[in-house]
Design a protein around this motif. Structure first.
Motif, PDB file in Angstrom:
ATOM      1  N   GLY A  56      16.880  11.979   0.631  1.00  0.00           N
ATOM      2  CA  GLY A  56      16.078  12.059   1.839  1.00  0.00           C
ATOM      3  C   GLY A  56      15.082  10.912   1.840  1.00  0.00           C
ATOM      4  O   GLY A  56      15.035  10.093   0.911  1.00  0.00           O
ATOM      5  N   TYR A  57      14.267  10.853   2.861  1.00  0.00           N
ATOM      6  CA  TYR A  57      13.261   9.796   2.961  1.00  0.00           C
ATOM      7  C   TYR A  57      11.940  10.268   2.361  1.00  0.00           C
ATOM      8  O   TYR A  57      11.505  11.401   2.588  1.00  0.00           O
ATOM      9  CB  TYR A  57      13.053   9.392   4.423  1.00  0.00           C
ATOM     10  N   TRP A  58      11.311   9.365   1.608  1.00  0.00           N
ATOM     11  CA  TRP A  58      10.045   9.670   0.938  1.00  0.00           C
ATOM     12  C   TRP A  58       9.020   8.583   1.237  1.00  0.00           C
ATOM     13  O   TRP A  58       9.350   7.388   1.222  1.00  0.00           O
ATOM     14  CB  TRP A  58      10.246   9.721  -0.580  1.00  0.00           C
ATOM     15  N   LEU A  59       7.784   9.006   1.474  1.00  0.00           N
ATOM     16  CA  LEU A  59       6.645   8.093   1.425  1.00  0.00           C
ATOM     17  C   LEU A  59       6.218   8.025  -0.033  1.00  0.00           C
ATOM     18  O   LEU A  59       5.965   9.062  -0.663  1.00  0.00           O
ATOM     19  CB  LEU A  59       5.487   8.620   2.273  1.00  0.00           C
ATOM     20  N   VAL A  60       6.130   6.831  -0.598  1.00  0.00           N
ATOM     21  CA  VAL A  60       5.831   6.709  -2.027  1.00  0.00           C
ATOM     22  C   VAL A  60       4.806   5.599  -2.267  1.00  0.00           C
ATOM     23  O   VAL A  60       4.695   4.649  -1.482  1.00  0.00           O
ATOM     24  CB  VAL A  60       7.093   6.411  -2.860  1.00  0.00           C
ATOM     25  N   ALA A  61       4.075   5.752  -3.373  1.00  0.00           N
ATOM     26  CA  ALA A  61       3.138   4.726  -3.827  1.00  0.00           C
ATOM     27  C   ALA A  61       2.715   5.056  -5.248  1.00  0.00           C
ATOM     28  O   ALA A  61       2.697   6.234  -5.635  1.00  0.00           O
ATOM     29  CB  ALA A  61       1.908   4.655  -2.921  1.00  0.00           C
ATOM     30  N   GLY A  96       9.225   7.334 -10.049  1.00  0.00           N
ATOM     31  CA  GLY A  96       8.031   7.345 -10.889  1.00  0.00           C
ATOM     32  C   GLY A  96       6.740   7.253 -10.103  1.00  0.00           C
ATOM     33  O   GLY A  96       5.676   7.079 -10.698  1.00  0.00           O
ATOM     34  N   HIS A  97       6.800   7.366  -8.776  1.00  0.00           N
ATOM     35  CA  HIS A  97       5.608   7.239  -7.941  1.00  0.00           C
ATOM     36  C   HIS A  97       5.140   8.599  -7.428  1.00  0.00           C
ATOM     37  O   HIS A  97       5.844   9.599  -7.536  1.00  0.00           O
ATOM     38  CB  HIS A  97       5.910   6.331  -6.746  1.00  0.00           C
ATOM     39  N   GLU A  98       3.948   8.607  -6.858  1.00  0.00           N
ATOM     40  CA  GLU A  98       3.518   9.754  -6.073  1.00  0.00           C
ATOM     41  C   GLU A  98       4.289   9.716  -4.755  1.00  0.00           C
ATOM     42  O   GLU A  98       4.653   8.639  -4.270  1.00  0.00           O
ATOM     43  CB  GLU A  98       2.016   9.686  -5.793  1.00  0.00           C
ATOM     44  N   GLY A  99       4.540  10.889  -4.150  1.00  0.00           N
ATOM     45  CA  GLY A  99       5.330  10.849  -2.929  1.00  0.00           C
ATOM     46  C   GLY A  99       5.220  12.089  -2.083  1.00  0.00           C
ATOM     47  O   GLY A  99       4.780  13.149  -2.536  1.00  0.00           O
ATOM     48  N   ALA A 100       5.607  11.937  -0.832  1.00  0.00           N
ATOM     49  CA  ALA A 100       5.692  13.054   0.111  1.00  0.00           C
ATOM     50  C   ALA A 100       6.994  12.904   0.885  1.00  0.00           C
ATOM     51  O   ALA A 100       7.278  11.825   1.425  1.00  0.00           O
ATOM     52  CB  ALA A 100       4.497  13.053   1.063  1.00  0.00           C
ATOM     53  N   GLU A 101       7.783  13.954   0.918  1.00  0.00           N
ATOM     54  CA  GLU A 101       9.075  13.896   1.610  1.00  0.00           C
ATOM     55  C   GLU A 101       8.859  14.006   3.106  1.00  0.00           C
ATOM     56  O   GLU A 101       8.001  14.755   3.583  1.00  0.00           O
ATOM     57  CB  GLU A 101       9.985  15.008   1.117  1.00  0.00           C
ATOM     58  N   ILE A 102       9.645  13.248   3.864  1.00  0.00           N
ATOM     59  CA  ILE A 102       9.552  13.298   5.319  1.00  0.00           C
ATOM     60  C   ILE A 102      10.925  13.607   5.892  1.00  0.00           C
ATOM     61  O   ILE A 102      11.928  13.036   5.485  1.00  0.00           O
ATOM     62  CB  ILE A 102       9.021  11.973   5.910  1.00  0.00           C
ATOM     63  N   ASP A 108       0.832  -1.207   0.000  1.00  0.00           N
ATOM     64  CA  ASP A 108       0.000   0.000   0.000  1.00  0.00           C
ATOM     65  C   ASP A 108       0.863   1.252   0.000  1.00  0.00           C
ATOM     66  O   ASP A 108       0.509   2.259  -0.625  1.00  0.00           O
ATOM     67  CB  ASP A 108      -0.906   0.011   1.231  1.00  0.00           C
ATOM     68  N   LEU A 109       1.988   1.205   0.701  1.00  0.00           N
ATOM     69  CA  LEU A 109       2.847   2.376   0.849  1.00  0.00           C
ATOM     70  C   LEU A 109       4.273   1.894   1.086  1.00  0.00           C
ATOM     71  O   LEU A 109       4.490   0.807   1.609  1.00  0.00           O
ATOM     72  CB  LEU A 109       2.378   3.223   2.034  1.00  0.00           C
ATOM     73  N   ALA A 110       5.225   2.726   0.687  1.00  0.00           N
ATOM     74  CA  ALA A 110       6.627   2.381   0.925  1.00  0.00           C
ATOM     75  C   ALA A 110       7.393   3.628   1.335  1.00  0.00           C
ATOM     76  O   ALA A 110       6.959   4.759   1.073  1.00  0.00           O
ATOM     77  CB  ALA A 110       7.257   1.756  -0.317  1.00  0.00           C
ATOM     78  N   ILE A 111       8.522   3.414   1.987  1.00  0.00           N
ATOM     79  CA  ILE A 111       9.436   4.498   2.330  1.00  0.00           C
ATOM     80  C   ILE A 111      10.764   4.210   1.659  1.00  0.00           C
ATOM     81  O   ILE A 111      11.301   3.101   1.782  1.00  0.00           O
ATOM     82  CB  ILE A 111       9.623   4.621   3.852  1.00  0.00           C
ATOM     83  N   CYS A 112      11.255   5.176   0.915  1.00  0.00           N
ATOM     84  CA  CYS A 112      12.538   4.982   0.236  1.00  0.00           C
ATOM     85  C   CYS A 112      13.479   6.125   0.591  1.00  0.00           C
ATOM     86  O   CYS A 112      13.055   7.212   0.991  1.00  0.00           O
ATOM     87  CB  CYS A 112      12.342   4.893  -1.277  1.00  0.00           C
ATOM     88  N   VAL A 114      -0.615   8.400   5.398  1.00  0.00           N
ATOM     89  CA  VAL A 114       0.375   9.422   5.056  1.00  0.00           C
ATOM     90  C   VAL A 114       0.195  10.647   5.959  1.00  0.00           C
ATOM     91  O   VAL A 114       1.159  11.180   6.509  1.00  0.00           O
ATOM     92  CB  VAL A 114       0.250   9.819   3.578  1.00  0.00           C
ATOM     93  N   ALA A 115      -1.049  11.071   6.148  1.00  0.00           N
ATOM     94  CA  ALA A 115      -1.319  12.220   7.008  1.00  0.00           C
ATOM     95  C   ALA A 115      -0.861  11.957   8.438  1.00  0.00           C
ATOM     96  O   ALA A 115      -0.311  12.845   9.103  1.00  0.00           O
ATOM     97  CB  ALA A 115      -2.805  12.560   6.983  1.00  0.00           C
ATOM     98  N   ALA A 116      -1.058  10.721   8.916  1.00  0.00           N
ATOM     99  CA  ALA A 116      -0.645  10.392  10.282  1.00  0.00           C
ATOM    100  C   ALA A 116       0.877  10.386  10.425  1.00  0.00           C
ATOM    101  O   ALA A 116       1.409  10.778  11.461  1.00  0.00           O
ATOM    102  CB  ALA A 116      -1.213   9.035  10.679  1.00  0.00           C
ATOM    103  N   LEU A 117       1.575   9.952   9.393  1.00  0.00           N
ATOM    104  CA  LEU A 117       3.031   9.850   9.471  1.00  0.00           C
ATOM    105  C   LEU A 117       3.739  11.188   9.329  1.00  0.00           C
ATOM    106  O   LEU A 117       4.810  11.399   9.903  1.00  0.00           O
ATOM    107  CB  LEU A 117       3.551   8.874   8.417  1.00  0.00           C
ATOM    108  N   ILE A 118       3.157  12.093   8.552  1.00  0.00           N
ATOM    109  CA  ILE A 118       3.839  13.387   8.333  1.00  0.00           C
ATOM    110  C   ILE A 118       3.200  14.511   9.141  1.00  0.00           C
ATOM    111  O   ILE A 118       3.695  15.624   9.138  1.00  0.00           O
ATOM    112  CB  ILE A 118       3.863  13.763   6.833  1.00  0.00           C
ATOM    113  N   GLY A 119       2.085  14.194   9.813  1.00  0.00           N
ATOM    114  CA  GLY A 119       1.385  15.230  10.556  1.00  0.00           C
ATOM    115  C   GLY A 119       2.120  15.662  11.817  1.00  0.00           C
ATOM    116  O   GLY A 119       3.017  15.031  12.299  1.00  0.00           O
TER     117      GLY A 119
END
Length: 247
Positions: free
Chosen positions: A223-228, A153-159, A142-146, A242-247
């Motif tokens: 850096g670290y990214w949440l991606v999917a 090539g994925h959608e992502g949010a930097e953490i 469902d989600l990965a951290i890289c 995602v909101a819980a992890l970066i909130g």
């Protein structure tokens, strides 16, 4: 056996027109013009090689050929609806499979998952190590951290911050993604072990600043990214995570 190409748009128009026996009312249901309904029916008749409707003094009526397939056609549309509902059911699931580097899982992810699960005891997590690349399909993720310069090539949010932080003193402790090679006699498998070794006064570790929970002292584009992939990223349960992890 090779499947015949199905003219699904035309069949949907046929179903509506057969129920209403009116191109106008079928057009209202489908939010198109009566002319568009007529064009779809004519195209479907050309494809099937048969006449489906006739105009009579009493109005529109189905031909025997048109009426012959309606029961199975409507059963098929019901099956499509059941299939769509089955595919969407995963969005309401509270089980999430997450891939992340082992060191980040231990030092950053687990405490946040624990806090998130405290908000809903029905949440379930399956954790997969992502040290050797990501395959969302094979691992059913469902989600990965890289750890990278971008989400690829994925959608992502930097953490967290980019760059590395130096922890400890002495010879550099080596690990695979360290920005500097080992200068002493100690090399470990990942940044988490390098950090533990530095805390044990076995040398100096250069680790991602977020992992060290301190300000970066060495710039780096990674850096670290949440991606999917986009379909997973749009799911309600993934957005909430995602909101819980970066909130």
């Amino acid at each position: 056996m090779k499947r015949t190409h199905l003219p699904l748009n035309g069949l949907r128009v046929l179903d509506a027109a057969a129920r209403h026996l009116s191109f106008t009312r079928a057009a209202d249901e489908l939010a198109v013009t009566p002319a568009a309904v007529g064009q779809q029916i004519r195209a479907l008749e050309d494809t099937l090689g048969t006449v489906l409707f006739r105009r009579t003094p009493k109005g529109l009526e189905l031909t025997p050929e048109g009426e012959a397939g309606l029961v199975e056609l409507r059963r098929g549309f019901l099956s499509f609806e059941e299939s769509v509902r089955a595919m969407q059911a995963g969005q309401s699931s509270k089980s999430l499979t997450i891939a992340a580097p082992r060191d980040l899982t231990a030092k950053w992810l687990l405490p946040r998952l624990e806090a998130y699960r405290a908000t809903d005891p029905e949440l379930r997590f399956a954790l997969v190590a992502s040290d050797h690349g990501l395959d969302f399909t094979e691992a059913n993720l469902d989600l990965a951290i890289c750890f990278d310069a971008s989400p690829g090539g994925h959608e992502g949010a930097e953490i967290g911050p980019r760059g590395f932080a130096a922890v400890g003193e002495g010879e550099v402790i080596g690990w695979p993604d360290s920005p500097e090679p080992a200068t002493g006699g100690l090399t470990v498998a990942d940044a988490g072990l390098a950090l533990d070794a530095a805390h044990a006064r076995l040398g100096r570790a250069l680790v991602p600043a977020m992992l060290a929970a301190t300000a970066p002292t060495l710039e780096d584009p990674r850096g670290y990214w949440l991606v999917a992939p986009l379909p997973q990223w749009r799911q309600k349960k993934v957005r909430a995570l995602v909101a819980a992890l970066i909130g």
